[in-house]
Design an enzyme around this catalytic site. Structure first.
Site, PDB file in Angstrom:
ATOM      1  N   GLU A 154       0.838  -1.182   0.000  1.00  7.93           N
ATOM      2  CA  GLU A 154       0.000   0.000   0.000  1.00  7.93           C
ATOM      3  C   GLU A 154       0.881   1.242   0.000  1.00  7.93           C
ATOM      4  O   GLU A 154       2.027   1.179   0.448  1.00  7.93           O
ATOM      5  CB  GLU A 154      -0.970   0.011   1.188  1.00  7.93           C
ATOM      6  N   CYS A 180      -3.602 -13.266 -14.039  1.00  5.27           N
ATOM      7  CA  CYS A 180      -3.389 -12.794 -15.416  1.00  5.27           C
ATOM      8  C   CYS A 180      -4.603 -12.108 -16.022  1.00  5.27           C
ATOM      9  O   CYS A 180      -4.567 -11.711 -17.194  1.00  5.27           O
ATOM     10  CB  CYS A 180      -2.963 -13.964 -16.304  1.00  5.27           C
TER      11      CYS A 180
END
Length: 429
Positions: A154, A180
């Protein structure tokens, strides 16, 4: 409760129940409640499950694919070079040279410089896409960063991309993570926001950096004196990963310059296969990541193709297209054998697809949009083409998006990277 009942009654009045073989079609064997399927003239589907109504289609009337930008690394690493670094392992296990390329069809992949943050490359690709689309930063209503690789745990990697691009403070920003499929998921979310009238244009972007995974895998294999052939086999997928960056701009048709309209999407999840490909660490690039992956490549390939075929059936039913009516495809490419078997299973011609896996490797979440950018530059798409974007990710999840292409040879910009001559692209400077 009363409001929910009124909504259900109103929806029932709009939809026509289907009969015969088109009626209940799923999940009795999985313990799902009774299900009926309805259809209406707008080609929207409705499922009545246990007395509740669910809209199940993903169709679009107002969303256009405006541009794709990309960035490729300069450093090229061949499969032969990787095998040279794995010489101790190959000697212990008596593996033949050339095995890596033989098994995967991948002869090379690319690496960004060490320490390169994904956000840096993502901002570069996004800037190229925005310039190609002719859309100003203040017009972007949502920015999604969708790659597996991220700067830190973060804040969201999208934050730094937003800052570097100078987007509006009113722009909604966040990261999406789905192996993906991250960028394709981001495209779908932005398309839905445009269709709902919440934003006029949006941007999805991502960067995959494979150096740490490949180098950590090599070091791990060389250090393991008790390594078996089976363990080596489960590490092969990690050696196929390449680096790249891609960005996609979507816009409302009222401001579109291309008219390349998204038509519909379909998804499918088969999460019983979630252990076939997984990492043992959740690292960030900024934290000096040293990831390791464990992948049952063979089972993942066959399971993924089967789930992909199931999703494809729903996809073409939603579109009202037959496989023969799909003119061009861009697929998530993990290896030559996987691509060949998938196209065969779906009944699609190999020359309708655009291959890049041999020289880019498996570039994860950016594989499909990056391939699409290169295909556009190479003239793979022509005006009037019906296009299918076919994404499959570990988990196993499938997402497929269809578009009707109107503007040939535009909408993709890259940098000064060198690409194989056989691709014959005209890279925008």
């Amino acid at each position: 409760m009363a409001r929910s009942r009124l909504r259900a009654e109103a929806l029932s009045a709009l939809f026509l129940p289907l009969s015969g073989d088109s009626r209940p079609f799923f999940a009795a064997q999985h313990g799902a409640p009774p299900c009926e399927m309805f259809h209406c003239p707008t080609k929207r589907w409705l499922y009545l499950i246990g007395g509740e109504h669910y809209l199940a289609d993903m169709r679009f009337q107002n969303v256009c694919l405006e541009a794709v930008g990309y960035t490729l690394p300069d450093e090229v690493i061949s499969s032969e070079q990787i095998e040279e670094r794995l010489a101790p392992v190959y000697q212990r296990l008596r593996l033949p040279e050339g095995r890596l390329e033989l098994m995967t069809g991948i002869r090379e992949r690319r690496f960004f410089p060490k320490g390169t943050l994904p956000s840096t490359m993502s901002a570069q690709s996004a800037q190229r896409a925005l310039q190609s689309a002719g859309i100003a930063p203040y017009q972007i209503g949502c920015l999604i960063h969708g790659s597996v690789c991220r700067d830190f745990l973060e804040p969201a990697t999208a934050c730094r991309v937003h800052h570097l691009l100078g987007l509006s403070a009113d722009c909604l920003i966040y990261d999406v993570s789905n192996a993906c499929l991250g960028l394709l998921n981001g495209m779908l979310q932005i398309a839905n926001m445009i269709e709902l009238g919440q934003i006029r244009a949006g941007l999805v972007v991502g960067t995959e950096s494979s150096r740490s995974l490949v180098e950590t895998t090599i070091d791990h294999l060389n250090a393991n004196e008790s390594l078996t052939r089976e363990q080596m086999k489960r590490a092969v997928a990690s050696l196929t990963i390449g680096s790249g960056s891609a960005a996609v701009v979507l816009a409302h048709r009222s401001i579109s310059r291309t008219g390349n309209r998204l038509v519909a999407a379909a998804s499918r999840a088969s999460t019983g296969f979630h252990r076939l490909c997984h990492s043992d660490r959740d690292d960030s690039v900024g934290g000096g990541m040293h990831p390791l992956m464990d992948t049952d490549s063979e089972q993942l390939m066959h399971a993924g193709i089967q789930v992909g075929a199931e999703a494809f059936g729903r996809f073409i039913a939603e579109l009202g297209w037959s496989p023969e009516e799909i003119d061009k495809t861009f697929t998530h490419q993990v290896g030559v054998a996987h691509r060949k078997l998938m196209l065969e299973k779906l009944g699609l011609l190999p020359n309708a697809d655009f291959p890049t896996v041999e020289w880019l490797g498996n570039t994860g979440s950016v594989a499909l949009p990056l391939t699409m950018a290169l295909g556009i530059e190479a003239g793979h798409l022509q005006a009037g083409d019906r296009l299918a974007m076919l994404g499959i990710g570990s988990g196993i999840n499938v997402l497929m998006i269809a578009a009707e292409w109107q503007t040939a040879g535009m909408g993709a910009t890259g940098g000064d990277e060198m690409v194989p001559a056989k691709v014959a692209v005209g890279v925008a400077r």
